[in-house]
Design an enzyme around this catalytic site. Structure first.
Site, mmCIF file in Angstrom:
data_model
loop_
_atom_site.group_PDB
_atom_site.id
_atom_site.type_symbol
_atom_site.label_atom_id
_atom_site.label_comp_id
_atom_site.label_asym_id
_atom_site.label_seq_id
_atom_site.Cartn_x
_atom_site.Cartn_y
_atom_site.Cartn_z
ATOM 1 N N LEU A 1 0.822 -1.200 0.059
ATOM 2 C CA LEU A 1 0.006 0.012 -0.063
ATOM 3 C C LEU A 1 0.874 1.324 -0.108
ATOM 4 O O LEU A 1 0.373 2.034 0.001
ATOM 5 C CB LEU A 1 -0.914 0.010 1.252
ATOM 6 C CG LEU A 1 -2.155 -1.172 1.052
ATOM 7 C CD1 LEU A 1 -2.798 -0.889 2.469
ATOM 8 C CD2 LEU A 1 -2.894 -1.003 -0.099
ATOM 9 N N ASP A 2 1.980 1.302 -0.171
ATOM 10 C CA ASP A 2 2.959 2.605 -0.356
ATOM 11 C C ASP A 2 3.936 2.021 -1.292
ATOM 12 O O ASP A 2 5.274 2.576 -1.016
ATOM 13 C CB ASP A 2 3.326 3.017 1.074
ATOM 14 C CG ASP A 2 4.077 4.355 0.959
ATOM 15 O OD1 ASP A 2 3.468 5.166 0.011
ATOM 16 O OD2 ASP A 2 4.664 4.739 2.042
ATOM 17 N N LEU A 3 3.833 1.258 -2.454
ATOM 18 C CA LEU A 3 4.824 1.263 -3.361
ATOM 19 C C LEU A 3 5.166 2.248 -4.282
ATOM 20 O O LEU A 3 4.311 3.019 -4.706
ATOM 21 C CB LEU A 3 4.175 0.043 -4.367
ATOM 22 C CG LEU A 3 4.146 -1.470 -3.709
ATOM 23 C CD1 LEU A 3 3.484 -2.461 -4.989
ATOM 24 C CD2 LEU A 3 5.520 -2.134 -3.170
ATOM 25 N N ASN B 1 10.863 3.710 -1.952
ATOM 26 C CA ASN B 1 10.527 2.536 -1.104
ATOM 27 C C ASN B 1 11.344 1.291 -1.357
ATOM 28 O O ASN B 1 11.133 0.005 -0.793
ATOM 29 C CB ASN B 1 9.254 2.389 -0.663
ATOM 30 C CG ASN B 1 8.799 3.482 0.282
ATOM 31 O OD1 ASN B 1 9.410 4.116 1.037
ATOM 32 N ND2 ASN B 1 7.352 3.450 0.286
#
Length: 378
Positions: free
Chosen positions: A46-48, A52
């Site tokens: 949910l934060d690709l 990151n």
């Protein structure tokens, strides 16, 4: 924490402006492995985003997925009205505060792949308001015409960047997509698979089945390439290289035999085609399909872009097979059946030609280890 000396993917892309498709594909395969691990455990990141994704080293890097601050187990009833992630890489259904599920990660993968290939994300904006407007739009995401990308790459991008999550590619189809090609990711089993195929290729070669032998040698090379990338022992790597040279040499000899045989078959005329066109004048769909077939033949004979010709053959055959099923018995059905057989032979021949070139290219790549050099390209 593990030290990743290569920095993050965002910096890697920025210093090179954009990545060649071959390098982007290697990185995508590694990212797909991480996502497969998470998906099998019902976890969504949910934060690709490139920031990151860390690189293990400056040269020949391995991707490391980081920052699981927003990650969670996905419930069967999905999430609602909870914003997670970074706006540039956030799925439209999340921005629009609709129900969303694990497919939100696949949208982010599409944005990352787009940025790697074109140097910037698809919705680059000067303000959040402008960004939100672009994401909320119902227009399809357009892919730039340059740089030129393979059909498989463009197809995957289009399926990942589908605004409607119900139409977006599923995880299962993503992992099975030919551009991701998880089957040929470097691993401990790569050499074993290559060896098994070579044993079968040699057997077919000894039996005099040149076409089957060539096909098996080509498939073996597709596993030898990742086997070389996976192998770290210098002696074993050189031994694999020596074997690959032998197999490439024999495959090129077989290629001459197979190509010569197919050319002789296809260069025979087909006078029935003109008669079929005359008999199809009252069938607009049939006429249109035959015109596409003619365009494919013309494209093939130009010899400029076999991939375009093959795509036209496939479009034509898809329509002609449907029309054949509905065609009543008679002379036109006989001619249509014969034409489909001829077009299938031409398409198979063209596919063989493309695969032959790929096999030769992959062999050279194995010997030169082009992924390593491409990854360090400034």
């Amino acid at each position: 924490m593990e030290f990743c000396a290569g920095g993050d993917l965002s910096r890697f892309i920025r210093t090179r402006r954009a990545l060649p498709e071959t390098v982007a594909r290697v990185f995508l395969q590694q990212l797909a492995c991480a996502l497969k691990f998470l998906h099998d455990r019902n976890i969504s990141h949910l934060d690709l985003k490139p920031q990151n994704i860390l690189l293990s080293a400056p040269e020949s890097p391995q991707l490391k997925l980081a920052d699981f601050g927003f990650a969670q187990y996905m419930s069967p009833w999905d999430e609602k009205h909870v914003l997670r992630g970074s706006p540039l890489y956030m799925a439209p259904e999340m921005v629009c505060r609709q129900h969303y599920d694990a497919r939100a990660d696949l949208w982010s993968v599409g944005v990352i792949l787009y940025e790697a290939l074109f140097g910037k994300p698809p919705f680059a904006s000067r303000s959040f308001a402008e960004l939100e407007e672009k994401i909320r739009s119902d227009r399809a995401v357009e892919l730039p015409s340059w740089p030129q990308l393979s059909l498989e790459c463009r197809d995957l991008l289009a399926q990942l960047l589908e605004r409607d999550p119900r139409k977006r590619i599923s995880f299962e189809c993503f992992f099975a997509h030919p551009f991701v090609d998880m089957e040929h990711i470097p691993g401990p089993e790569s050499l074993g698979k290559a060896t098994d195929l070579v044993v079968e290729a040699v057997r077919k070669d000894q039996e005099g089945d040149a076409k089957a032998a060539f096909s098996l040698y080509r498939k073996a090379l597709e596993y030898f390439v990742p086997a070389l990338h996976y192998e770290s022992d210098a002696r074993r790597k050189e031994a694999i290289r020596a074997k690959v040279r032998q197999y490439i040499s024999r495959a090129e000899e077989l290629k001459v035999l197979v190509t010569s045989s197919n050319k002789n078959l296809l260069e025979k005329g087909n006078p029935a085609r003109e008669l079929l066109k005359e008999m199809a004048k009252d069938k607009p769909r049939l006429c249109a399909a035959l015109e596409v077939a003619s365009a494919a033949i013309a494209k093939e004979e130009e010899g400029r872009d076999d991939s375009d010709a093959l795509e036209l053959y496939q479009q034509s055959l898809g329509e002609l097979l449907l029309l054949l099923a509905a065609e009543p018995a008679g002379r036109r059905r006989e001619l249509l059946h014969a034409e489909i057989q001829t077009l299938m032979a031409r398409a198979e021949y063209l596919k063989d030609q493309i695969k032959m070139r790929e096999a030769q290219s992959m062999g050279k790549e194995a010997l030169a280890e082009s992924v390593r050099s491409a990854c360090t390209l400034q």
